[in-house]
Write an enzyme that holds these catalytic residues in place. Structure first.
Site, PDB file in Angstrom:
ATOM      1  N   SER A 249       0.835  -1.194   0.000  1.00  0.00           N
ATOM      2  CA  SER A 249       0.000   0.000   0.000  1.00  0.00           C
ATOM      3  C   SER A 249       0.876   1.253   0.000  1.00  0.00           C
ATOM      4  O   SER A 249       2.089   1.171   0.029  1.00  0.00           O
ATOM      5  CB  SER A 249      -0.914   0.003   1.217  1.00  0.00           C
ATOM      6  OG  SER A 249      -0.156   0.267   2.383  1.00  0.00           O
ATOM      7  N   LYS A 250       0.210   2.389  -0.040  1.00  0.00           N
ATOM      8  CA  LYS A 250       0.894   3.687  -0.132  1.00  0.00           C
ATOM      9  C   LYS A 250       2.048   3.842   0.860  1.00  0.00           C
ATOM     10  O   LYS A 250       3.098   4.361   0.504  1.00  0.00           O
ATOM     11  CB  LYS A 250      -0.106   4.816   0.135  1.00  0.00           C
ATOM     12  CG  LYS A 250      -1.059   5.054  -1.008  1.00  0.00           C
ATOM     13  CD  LYS A 250      -0.482   6.042  -2.026  1.00  0.00           C
ATOM     14  CE  LYS A 250      -1.515   6.457  -3.041  1.00  0.00           C
ATOM     15  NZ  LYS A 250      -1.940   5.320  -3.878  1.00  0.00           N
TER      16      LYS A 250
END
Length: 483
Positions: A249-250
């Site tokens: 994820s980010k």
RNA sequence: GGCGCAUUCGUCUAGCGGCCCAGGACGCCUCCCUCUCAAGGAGGAGAUCACCGGUUCGAAUCCGGUAUGCGCUACCA
């Protein structure tokens, strides 16, 4: 397992919610690779059935990412939002056939139910409250203006088994499955419905998607059965994890493919690197051309285990691909990064032929295209900005001054200017002054570039040109001997 | 909590019963090359194959259990 379908048709079916991340693109790549390997068909389908999450422009971004990687599609893009009538009709038919029912439960009731289930440590899932409503009850609900969803009737008993090409047979007890939603109250289908219908209608032979879909596959199988359709072959790809082993994820840094593009990774690097995340050819081959990967790709060699994205390794591989470029190709790729990142005071457009002369000096030294402007800034700026102490890094001031004076004297009367001439002129001076070349050249290097680590000195000076070198040597001398 | 999947060097992986006291790659370390930095070349450290049982003459490879990790558990995909 042995009887292969006559025609391979696979699809990449992203939802347009933003930039596709690397795991997603890896799935696209494997589908594409499989299609090309089998002379099959690769289809692009946009799963835009979540109105709230759909992002404007995401479809273009997705298509551009695929194009950048060289993943061309044979059909599509198809848009599920343009096929709503198909899903609605299918859902109605499912009701007629006794495989589905309307559910009038409010989201509040559902939320409360879920909370209660969690509190009681019961497996969360729809409690089938509306599964057996009488038609009177239904009419009453409709009369109150409640718009229902349509849910699938999971068989109460038995088990659902399906074969996964990568993992073998997987068994689920039907009792652990709940009556999932097929059609939402806004009239859009859920992933489960649209996905099954489209895969069937588009004659998809192999469903290749990420491992996170394994738990919903029994629902899909049940749906195929209710429709009277033959399910496709399933192959769930291992996931790509962040460095902490959780779903990428980010917060794991660069995750979307465009970030890699912007950072100066080459598409061939991503193509090769991603192909190796979950697939391998043998025990040693790693650098492979696109054609070679297509030729060798096979689902049998896709691994079961999730992989962590190894940044050091992709950087290394990008360096390999950068070095494999012809000097001209490399220069061409570097130019846009220069235009973008070089200080604004440098006149644009930049001198391309100058860049072409610089590029070979840096090609062996760059891992990312985006670091080239930083590495080569000194070729462009008018005034070098460095601390005079750098000149005295490994030498005392009087000697440094002497070096600069001697070199300046020799070079200012030079009437040719080439790396050979420079070396033939300067190297003998180190002997005369009885200094190690490394130390001697180091002073010149700082004077001429402002840095201690640069491409080879004489090649650098050749490209820089006589005027600039003389000026910089003079400036360096002034730094050491203020007037 | 329930269900599912997975488990070989820090990381990516090879291995599908004997060729493996486990091979390659990245990263790391040393050396060579060398005007710096890279690149390149040569070496090196690094895995009791998660653990415990079993099957077998023989297991990283087959079976069972345990543990751990991850995923799913929405009118998101």
């Amino acid at each position: 397992m042995s009887d292969k379908p006559e025609k391979v048709r696979v699809r990449y079916a992203p939802s347009p919610t933003g930039y596709p991340h690397v795991g997603n693109i890896r799935t696209a790549l494997f589908n594409w690779l499989f299609a090309r390997h089998c002379n099959g068909v690769f289809i692009l389908r946009i799963e835009d059935t979540d109105v709230a999450r759909t992002v404007e422009g995401a479809v273009d971004i997705i298509m551009n990412s695929l194009r950048w990687l060289g993943l061309d599609w044979d059909e599509g893009p198809y848009f599920q939002s343009q096929r709503l009538h198909i899903y609605r009709e299918a859902a109605e038919n499912l009701i007629k056939g006794g495989f589905a029912y309307r559910c009038y439960c409010s989201s509040e009731r559902l939320a409360a139910m879920r909370q209660e289930q969690i509190k009681l440590k019961r497996p969360p899932g729809y409690d089938r409250h509306c599964r057996n409503l009488t038609s009177e009850q239904q009419t009453e609900m409709e009369g109150r203006g409640i718009v229902p969803v349509i849910r699938f009737k999971i068989p109460l008993e038995g088990q659902t088994i399906f074969n996964d090409l990568i993992r073998g047979d997987i068994v689920f007890e039907n009792s652990t499955l709940d009556d999932f939603v097929l059609l939402k109250s806004d009239g859009y289908p859920t992933y489960h419905l649209a996905n099954v219908i489209d895969d069937h209608l588009m004659e998809i032979s192999h469903v290749m998607r990420a491992e996170e879909w394994v738990p919903s596959t029994p629902r899909h199988v049940l749906l195929y059965r209710a429709m009277g359709w033959q399910p496709p072959i399933f192959a769930h790809m291992p996931m790509i994890l962040g460095t902490d082993r959780s779903k990428l994820s980010k917060r794991h840094g660069a995750t979307s493919i465009n970030e890699y593009q912007d950072a100066g990774y080459l598409p061939e690097t991503l193509f090769n690197f991603l192909s190796l995340l979950g697939w391998s050819l043998d025990d040693k081959t790693e650098i492979m051309s696109r054609d070679e990967i297509i030729k060798k790709f096979s689902l049998e060699r896709v691994s079961k285990t999730a992989a962590i994205f190894n940044k050091e390794k992709i950087d290394w591989m990008n360096g390999m691909y950068i070095r494999s470029l012809s000097p001209d190709e490399f220069a061409g790729k570097v130019i846009p990064f220069m235009e973008k990142a070089l200080p604004l005071e440098i006149h644009r457009p930049l001198d391309e032929s100058y860049i072409r002369s610089i590029a070979p000096l840096i090609q062996d030294r760059a891992k990312l295209l985006a670091e080239v402007p930083e590495l080569t800034g000194f070729f462009f700026v008018d005034n070098l900005d460095y601390d005079a102490k750098l000149l005295l890094n490994k030498i005392e001031k009087p000697q440094a001054v002497q070096i600069l004076q001697v070199v300046l004297a020799k070079l200012s009367i030079a009437n040719t200017w080439s790396r050979e001439m420079l070396e033939e002129t300067i190297r003998p001076l180190t002997v005369e002054m009885n200094l190690k070349p490394g130390i001697f050249f180091g002073v010149i290097r700082v004077a001429v570039t402002g840095k201690t680590a640069t491409p080879p000195l004489f090649e650098t000076m050749e490209v820089l040109g006589k005027d600039r070198c003389i000026k910089r040597l003079t400036t360096a001398l002034e730094k050491l001997t203020p007037v």
